[in-house]
Scaffold this motif. Structure first.
Motif, PDB file in Angstrom:
ATOM      1  N   ASP A 107      87.117  35.606  -7.534  1.00 62.32           N
ATOM      2  CA  ASP A 107      87.414  34.298  -6.930  1.00 62.32           C
ATOM      3  C   ASP A 107      87.455  34.396  -5.408  1.00 62.32           C
ATOM      4  O   ASP A 107      86.893  33.554  -4.708  1.00 62.32           O
ATOM      5  N   ASN A 108      88.117  35.430  -4.897  1.00 70.79           N
ATOM      6  CA  ASN A 108      88.192  35.616  -3.440  1.00 70.79           C
ATOM      7  C   ASN A 108      86.800  35.811  -2.844  1.00 70.79           C
ATOM      8  O   ASN A 108      86.488  35.258  -1.785  1.00 70.79           O
ATOM      9  N   ALA A 109      85.992  36.617  -3.504  1.00 72.16           N
ATOM     10  CA  ALA A 109      84.639  36.873  -3.002  1.00 72.16           C
ATOM     11  C   ALA A 109      83.799  35.597  -3.038  1.00 72.16           C
ATOM     12  O   ALA A 109      83.061  35.312  -2.088  1.00 72.16           O
ATOM     13  N   LEU A 110      83.907  34.822  -4.103  1.00 76.94           N
ATOM     14  CA  LEU A 110      83.147  33.563  -4.195  1.00 76.94           C
ATOM     15  C   LEU A 110      83.574  32.584  -3.105  1.00 76.94           C
ATOM     16  O   LEU A 110      82.742  31.898  -2.517  1.00 76.94           O
ATOM     17  N   GLU A 111      84.884  32.517  -2.835  1.00 81.46           N
ATOM     18  CA  GLU A 111      85.388  31.614  -1.797  1.00 81.46           C
ATOM     19  C   GLU A 111      84.890  32.011  -0.408  1.00 81.46           C
ATOM     20  O   GLU A 111      84.773  31.167   0.469  1.00 81.46           O
ATOM     21  N   SER A 112      84.586  33.289  -0.215  1.00 84.37           N
ATOM     22  CA  SER A 112      84.153  33.747   1.105  1.00 84.37           C
ATOM     23  C   SER A 112      82.677  33.444   1.384  1.00 84.37           C
ATOM     24  O   SER A 112      82.244  33.528   2.528  1.00 84.37           O
ATOM     25  N   LEU A 113      81.925  33.094   0.356  1.00 82.23           N
ATOM     26  CA  LEU A 113      80.500  32.787   0.533  1.00 82.23           C
ATOM     27  C   LEU A 113      80.322  31.410   1.164  1.00 82.23           C
ATOM     28  O   LEU A 113      81.205  30.552   1.051  1.00 82.23           O
ATOM     29  N   ASP A 114      79.152  31.205   1.773  1.00 82.50           N
ATOM     30  CA  ASP A 114      78.871  29.855   2.267  1.00 82.50           C
ATOM     31  C   ASP A 114      78.649  28.948   1.053  1.00 82.50           C
ATOM     32  O   ASP A 114      78.422  29.418  -0.062  1.00 82.50           O
ATOM     33  N   GLY A 115      78.732  27.658   1.271  1.00 82.21           N
ATOM     34  CA  GLY A 115      78.695  26.688   0.178  1.00 82.21           C
ATOM     35  C   GLY A 115      77.500  26.804  -0.752  1.00 82.21           C
ATOM     36  O   GLY A 115      77.649  26.795  -1.971  1.00 82.21           O
ATOM     37  N   ILE A 116      76.302  26.938  -0.200  1.00 81.55           N
ATOM     38  CA  ILE A 116      75.107  26.971  -1.032  1.00 81.55           C
ATOM     39  C   ILE A 116      75.053  28.254  -1.850  1.00 81.55           C
ATOM     40  O   ILE A 116      74.687  28.239  -3.028  1.00 81.55           O
ATOM     41  N   SER A 117      75.452  29.379  -1.259  1.00 85.04           N
ATOM     42  CA  SER A 117      75.447  30.659  -1.985  1.00 85.04           C
ATOM     43  C   SER A 117      76.423  30.622  -3.150  1.00 85.04           C
ATOM     44  O   SER A 117      76.112  31.072  -4.253  1.00 85.04           O
ATOM     45  N   GLU A 118      77.612  30.087  -2.889  1.00 90.58           N
ATOM     46  CA  GLU A 118      78.607  29.982  -3.954  1.00 90.58           C
ATOM     47  C   GLU A 118      78.098  29.092  -5.081  1.00 90.58           C
ATOM     48  O   GLU A 118      78.242  29.423  -6.262  1.00 90.58           O
ATOM     49  N   GLN A 119      77.469  27.973  -4.738  1.00 92.85           N
ATOM     50  CA  GLN A 119      76.953  27.069  -5.766  1.00 92.85           C
ATOM     51  C   GLN A 119      75.847  27.730  -6.588  1.00 92.85           C
ATOM     52  O   GLN A 119      75.803  27.570  -7.810  1.00 92.85           O
ATOM     53  N   VAL A 120      74.964  28.463  -5.928  1.00 93.72           N
ATOM     54  CA  VAL A 120      73.884  29.141  -6.650  1.00 93.72           C
ATOM     55  C   VAL A 120      74.471  30.161  -7.620  1.00 93.72           C
ATOM     56  O   VAL A 120      74.059  30.222  -8.792  1.00 93.72           O
ATOM     57  N   ASP A 133      67.183  23.711 -13.473  1.00 92.43           N
ATOM     58  CA  ASP A 133      68.420  22.930 -13.443  1.00 92.43           C
ATOM     59  C   ASP A 133      69.218  23.200 -12.164  1.00 92.43           C
ATOM     60  O   ASP A 133      69.788  22.282 -11.571  1.00 92.43           O
ATOM     61  N   VAL A 134      69.260  24.467 -11.764  1.00 94.17           N
ATOM     62  CA  VAL A 134      69.958  24.825 -10.526  1.00 94.17           C
ATOM     63  C   VAL A 134      69.329  24.080  -9.352  1.00 94.17           C
ATOM     64  O   VAL A 134      70.028  23.476  -8.534  1.00 94.17           O
ATOM     65  N   ILE A 135      68.007  24.109  -9.286  1.00 92.62           N
ATOM     66  CA  ILE A 135      67.292  23.440  -8.192  1.00 92.62           C
ATOM     67  C   ILE A 135      67.560  21.941  -8.212  1.00 92.62           C
ATOM     68  O   ILE A 135      67.865  21.338  -7.175  1.00 92.62           O
ATOM     69  N   ALA A 136      67.483  21.339  -9.389  1.00 95.01           N
ATOM     70  CA  ALA A 136      67.701  19.890  -9.500  1.00 95.01           C
ATOM     71  C   ALA A 136      69.114  19.506  -9.058  1.00 95.01           C
ATOM     72  O   ALA A 136      69.302  18.527  -8.318  1.00 95.01           O
ATOM     73  N   ILE A 137      70.102  20.266  -9.491  1.00 92.96           N
ATOM     74  CA  ILE A 137      71.491  19.967  -9.123  1.00 92.96           C
ATOM     75  C   ILE A 137      71.696  20.116  -7.619  1.00 92.96           C
ATOM     76  O   ILE A 137      72.287  19.248  -6.970  1.00 92.96           O
ATOM     77  N   LEU A 138      71.209  21.209  -7.055  1.00 91.94           N
ATOM     78  CA  LEU A 138      71.411  21.447  -5.629  1.00 91.94           C
ATOM     79  C   LEU A 138      70.639  20.469  -4.761  1.00 91.94           C
ATOM     80  O   LEU A 138      71.096  20.111  -3.677  1.00 91.94           O
ATOM     81  N   GLU A 139      69.479  20.019  -5.224  1.00 94.58           N
ATOM     82  CA  GLU A 139      68.726  19.023  -4.455  1.00 94.58           C
ATOM     83  C   GLU A 139      69.437  17.676  -4.446  1.00 94.58           C
ATOM     84  O   GLU A 139      69.374  16.949  -3.460  1.00 94.58           O
ATOM     85  N   THR A 140      70.116  17.335  -5.545  1.00 93.95           N
ATOM     86  CA  THR A 140      70.833  16.051  -5.577  1.00 93.95           C
ATOM     87  C   THR A 140      72.182  16.131  -4.872  1.00 93.95           C
ATOM     88  O   THR A 140      72.591  15.180  -4.223  1.00 93.95           O
ATOM     89  N   GLU A 141      72.886  17.261  -4.990  1.00 95.60           N
ATOM     90  CA  GLU A 141      74.206  17.389  -4.366  1.00 95.60           C
ATOM     91  C   GLU A 141      74.122  17.695  -2.877  1.00 95.60           C
ATOM     92  O   GLU A 141      75.022  17.359  -2.129  1.00 95.60           O
ATOM     93  N   THR A 142      73.089  18.405  -2.483  1.00 97.08           N
ATOM     94  CA  THR A 142      72.907  18.743  -1.071  1.00 97.08           C
ATOM     95  C   THR A 142      71.563  18.155  -0.648  1.00 97.08           C
ATOM     96  O   THR A 142      70.826  17.626  -1.451  1.00 97.08           O
ATOM     97  N   ASP A 143      71.261  18.277   0.584  1.00 98.69           N
ATOM     98  CA  ASP A 143      69.967  17.780   1.050  1.00 98.69           C
ATOM     99  C   ASP A 143      69.008  18.953   1.278  1.00 98.69           C
ATOM    100  O   ASP A 143      68.175  18.920   2.163  1.00 98.69           O
ATOM    101  N   ILE A 144      69.164  19.974   0.451  1.00 98.19           N
ATOM    102  CA  ILE A 144      68.341  21.173   0.579  1.00 98.19           C
ATOM    103  C   ILE A 144      67.236  21.135  -0.465  1.00 98.19           C
ATOM    104  O   ILE A 144      67.493  20.916  -1.647  1.00 98.19           O
ATOM    105  N   HIS A 145      66.017  21.370  -0.029  1.00 96.26           N
ATOM    106  CA  HIS A 145      64.865  21.362  -0.932  1.00 96.26           C
ATOM    107  C   HIS A 145      64.135  22.692  -0.790  1.00 96.26           C
ATOM    108  O   HIS A 145      63.231  22.837   0.024  1.00 96.26           O
ATOM    109  N   TYR A 146      64.574  23.663  -1.583  1.00101.20           N
ATOM    110  CA  TYR A 146      63.961  24.986  -1.572  1.00101.20           C
ATOM    111  C   TYR A 146      63.176  25.184  -2.865  1.00101.20           C
ATOM    112  O   TYR A 146      63.469  24.555  -3.885  1.00101.20           O
TER     113      TYR A 146
END
Length: 192
Positions: A107-120, A133-146
């Protein structure tokens, strides 16, 4: 020799055993949480068994003569059983503390990551979702299109970061074990 951290057909190839261990911890995170809940119930049951143990509390002497030294009387058997129950409880408590510590470290390690890394990490490893599914969720929740490959790189980097946080210098030392030095002779050829 192990492969560097990379994705090939959805399977992660890891640089060292520490990263492989962290990868396994993250994939089993939900199971660890469930196991911890069950351990707490088992510990409560064992404590209740000890509290209600009906063994003799004082020495009792029988009228019958005989017996051998290797036999235990009822009081000794009850004391032995109580000691066995307390030892089991102690072992269960130790296992619970170890699992709680592991989950807290994750939990501590996950909290230390930046938001996108933790979500991935959470979506791909903990929730075990497919990349699409990961890509679809992150594209809708964030404005990142990778593309998938970029998210795989983010995952690889995040696992390395978590490994460094949990294992510290031990994981870094493992990487140094694969450094080789070359000697060249006067003709510029590599000598072994």
């Amino acid at each position: 020799m192990t492969a560097p951290l990379a994705m090939r057909r959805g399977v992660m190839l890891l640089y060292n055993d520490y990263e492989r261990t962290v990868f396994g911890y993250l994939k089993n995170y939900t199971k660890f949480q469930t196991r911890l809940k069950n351990m707490k119930l088992e510990i409560a049951d064992k404590q209740a068994e000890i509290d209600t143990f009906g063994g003799a509390k004082a020495a009792a002497y029988g009228l019958s003569a005989g017996g051998s030294w290797s036999e235990l009387n009822e009081t000794e058997r009850n004391a032995s059983k109580l000691l066995e129950l307390k030892t089991e409880l102690s072992d269960m408590e130790t296992d619970r503390r170890r699992l709680e510590t592991l989950l807290q470290c994750l939990d501590n390690a996950l909290e230390s990551l930046d938001g996108i890394s933790e979500q991935v990490i959470r979506l791909k490893l903990i929730e075990r979702r497919q990349w699409k599914d990961v890509i679809a969720i992150l594209e809708t929740e964030t404005d990142i299109h990778y593309c998938e490959r970029n998210f795989q790189k983010i995952l690889s980097k995040a696992v390395k970061e978590i490994t460094g946080i949990i294992f510290g210098g031990k994981a870094e030392q493992m990487k140094l074990n694969f450094v080789f030095l070359e000697r060249r002779n006067t003709n510029g050829q590599i000598q072994s």
